[in-house]
Write an enzyme that holds these catalytic residues in place. Structure first.
Site, mmCIF file in Angstrom:
data_model
loop_
_atom_site.group_PDB
_atom_site.id
_atom_site.type_symbol
_atom_site.label_atom_id
_atom_site.label_comp_id
_atom_site.label_asym_id
_atom_site.label_seq_id
_atom_site.Cartn_x
_atom_site.Cartn_y
_atom_site.Cartn_z
ATOM 1 N N TYR A 190 0.821 -1.219 0.000
ATOM 2 C CA TYR A 190 0.000 0.000 0.000
ATOM 3 C C TYR A 190 0.848 1.259 0.000
ATOM 4 C CZ TYR A 190 -4.065 -2.945 0.197
ATOM 5 O OH TYR A 190 -5.023 -3.868 -0.133
ATOM 6 N N ASN B 98 -13.853 2.848 -5.301
ATOM 7 C CA ASN B 98 -12.445 3.189 -5.457
ATOM 8 C C ASN B 98 -11.857 3.693 -4.139
ATOM 9 O OD1 ASN B 98 -12.813 2.563 -8.141
ATOM 10 N ND2 ASN B 98 -13.145 4.684 -8.757
ATOM 11 N N ASP C 265 -9.068 5.620 -4.178
ATOM 12 C CA ASP C 265 -8.434 6.917 -4.414
ATOM 13 C C ASP C 265 -9.388 8.025 -3.972
ATOM 14 O OD1 ASP C 265 -10.194 7.791 -6.680
ATOM 15 O OD2 ASP C 265 -9.247 6.123 -7.742
ATOM 16 N N HIS D 9 -15.022 0.924 0.045
ATOM 17 C CA HIS D 9 -13.898 0.006 0.254
ATOM 18 C C HIS D 9 -12.715 0.646 0.959
ATOM 19 C CE1 HIS D 9 -15.617 -2.511 -3.315
ATOM 20 N NE2 HIS D 9 -16.270 -2.701 -2.186
ATOM 21 N N GLY E 273 -18.149 2.794 -14.750
ATOM 22 C CA GLY E 273 -16.873 2.100 -14.648
ATOM 23 C C GLY E 273 -16.851 0.891 -13.745
ATOM 24 N N SER F 113 -18.303 -3.351 -13.548
ATOM 25 C CA SER F 113 -18.960 -4.463 -14.236
ATOM 26 C C SER F 113 -20.095 -5.048 -13.422
ATOM 27 C CB SER F 113 -17.932 -5.563 -14.528
ATOM 28 O OG SER F 113 -17.373 -6.042 -13.310
#
Length: 233
Positions: free
Chosen positions: A54, A88, A90, A105, A176, A178
């Site tokens: 990380y 995400n 970020d 997450h 973005g 699936s």
């Protein structure tokens, strides 16, 4: 009163910013086995490996900028009450100006106690000048500092908050992803049947007849969505 828009974003949202997705053929899982760097068992087995992994990811993200898709999504706040629910880790949505972001997450630029991940007393925000965690560094409760990331197999604390947002949506947008990762993929089932659902992804996604798919990347897809919604620049 502004209509409420809820937007679920996945790894494809950040691809144009230069971040690899984990699941694509050349993604990060090809280089680093998920069991070793993104599970509680992996952390227990080798916290040094996980900590350094990380640290590496943060280094890659330092100079990453929001792409046009992020910026256009932030602009929608002029006409809609927008909540972004992101898979995400970020912080590109915040960097682009989105004001209401729910991270499902975790967040790459935070570390926390390994004894109690969500204890706010021990969640530490990292900076560009101080983003490397030396293996063995401890949190305030004496446990090892670990990434503030929801590892595979761990509970997703914010999923109930995200589900409540989805239930209240007047428009639901997916960008973005699936829809293969649960529980995030299940959020679409909380959306009221009468609510329009748009899915932006360059790849075909099996999402049911109620979903209007815009088969383009995040930025180009956002431009098309804004035309559909007749959003003014």
């Amino acid at each position: 009163m502004k209509k409420k828009m809820v937007v679920l974003t996945g790894a494809g949202m950040s691809v144009e910013s230069g971040l690899k997705t984990f699941r694509d053929a050349d993604g990060l899982w090809e280089e680093y086995p998920v069991a070793k760097v993104a599970t509680h068992e992996g952390w227990e087995a080798d916290p040094t490996l996980v900590t350094n992994f990380y640290n590496m990811l943060r280094g890659k993200c330092l100079d990453t900028k929001p792409n046009e898709g992020h910026r256009l999504l932030a602009e929608l706040e002029k006409q809609y009450d927008v909540t972004v629910v992101t898979q995400n880790v970020d912080n590109l949505h915040e960097a682009a100006g989105s004001s209401k972001v729910i991270h499902l997450h975790g967040e790459l630029m935070k570390v926390c106690s390994s004894r109690d991940v969500d204890d706010p007393r021990y969640i530490r925000q990292l900076t560009k000048d101080d983003y490397v965690i030396e293996p063995g560094t401890k949190a305030g409760d004496g446990s090892l500092l670990r990434p503030y990331i929801v590892f595979f197999g761990e509970a997703v604390p914010n999923i109930s908050v995200a589900a409540e947002e989805a239930q209240e949506a007047d428009i639901f947008v997916i960008i973005g992803t699936s829809l293969a990762v649960y529980p995030a993929a299940g959020l679409i089932h909380y959306v009221r049947p009468s609510v329009p659902v748009y899915l932006i992804d360059p790849n075909p996604v099996s999402a049911g007849q109620r979903v209007k798919q815009i088969q383009k990347g995040a930025s180009e897809g956002m431009r098309e969505l804004m035309k559909i919604l007749k959003v003014e620049d």
